[in-house]
Design a protein around this motif. Structure first.
Motif, PDB file in Angstrom:
ATOM      1  N   ASN A 288      31.490  46.897  35.860  1.00 52.17           N
ATOM      2  CA  ASN A 288      32.654  47.767  35.086  1.00 52.17           C
ATOM      3  C   ASN A 288      32.604  48.622  35.936  1.00 52.17           C
ATOM      4  O   ASN A 288      31.717  49.627  36.373  1.00 52.17           O
TER       5      ASN A 288
ATOM      6  N   LYS B 182      35.325  44.368  36.574  1.00 55.50           N
ATOM      7  CA  LYS B 182      36.024  45.089  36.066  1.00 55.50           C
ATOM      8  C   LYS B 182      35.921  45.974  36.345  1.00 55.50           C
ATOM      9  O   LYS B 182      36.235  47.068  36.425  1.00 55.50           O
ATOM     10  N   SER B 183      37.225  46.358  37.064  1.00 54.20           N
ATOM     11  CA  SER B 183      38.002  47.953  36.718  1.00 54.20           C
ATOM     12  C   SER B 183      38.186  48.795  35.827  1.00 54.20           C
ATOM     13  O   SER B 183      39.254  49.679  35.863  1.00 54.20           O
TER      14      SER B 183
ATOM     15  N   TYR C 214      28.442  42.582  39.122  1.00 54.63           N
ATOM     16  CA  TYR C 214      29.269  42.646  37.478  1.00 54.63           C
ATOM     17  C   TYR C 214      29.050  44.230  36.988  1.00 54.63           C
ATOM     18  O   TYR C 214      29.771  43.783  35.608  1.00 54.63           O
TER      19      TYR C 214
ATOM     20  N   GLN D  11      31.763  42.450  33.747  1.00 60.76           N
ATOM     21  CA  GLN D  11      32.388  41.904  34.520  1.00 60.76           C
ATOM     22  C   GLN D  11      33.038  42.220  35.402  1.00 60.76           C
ATOM     23  O   GLN D  11      33.765  40.953  35.893  1.00 60.76           O
TER      24      GLN D  11
END
Length: 83
Positions: A53, A24-25, A51, A22
């Motif tokens: 993570n 994301k962090s 993309y 995703q």
């Protein structure tokens, strides 16, 4: 899945999981588990794949987009890893 990671750790089984796709962090479970090696992805320039993570729990990164994996009969083989 948590039961499996805990039991595997107790039996000395090494578990490896992708961080998530995703961008994301945070790491998706099971990569975020303390008993699992979390792996993210880098692009062909060694930069974080857009993309992949990422986060403090991440243990390793590996190529996650097209890259040369070897040569056979003078033809370059290409692989795509989705981490």
């Amino acid at each position: 899945m948590k039961v499996h990671t805990d039991k595997s750790q107790n039996k000395g089984i090494l578990m490896i999981a992708a961080s998530g796709n995703q961008g994301k962090s945070f790491l998706e479970y099971p990569a975020s588990s303390q008993f699992v090696i979390g792996v993210g992805a880098v692009d062909s320039n060694g930069k974080k794949w857009v993309y992949s993570n990422y986060g403090d729990e991440l243990d390793f990164v590996l190529p996650g987009v097209f890259y040369e994996s070897g040569k056979a009969l003078n033809k370059v083989l290409r692989m795509r890893l989705e981490l």
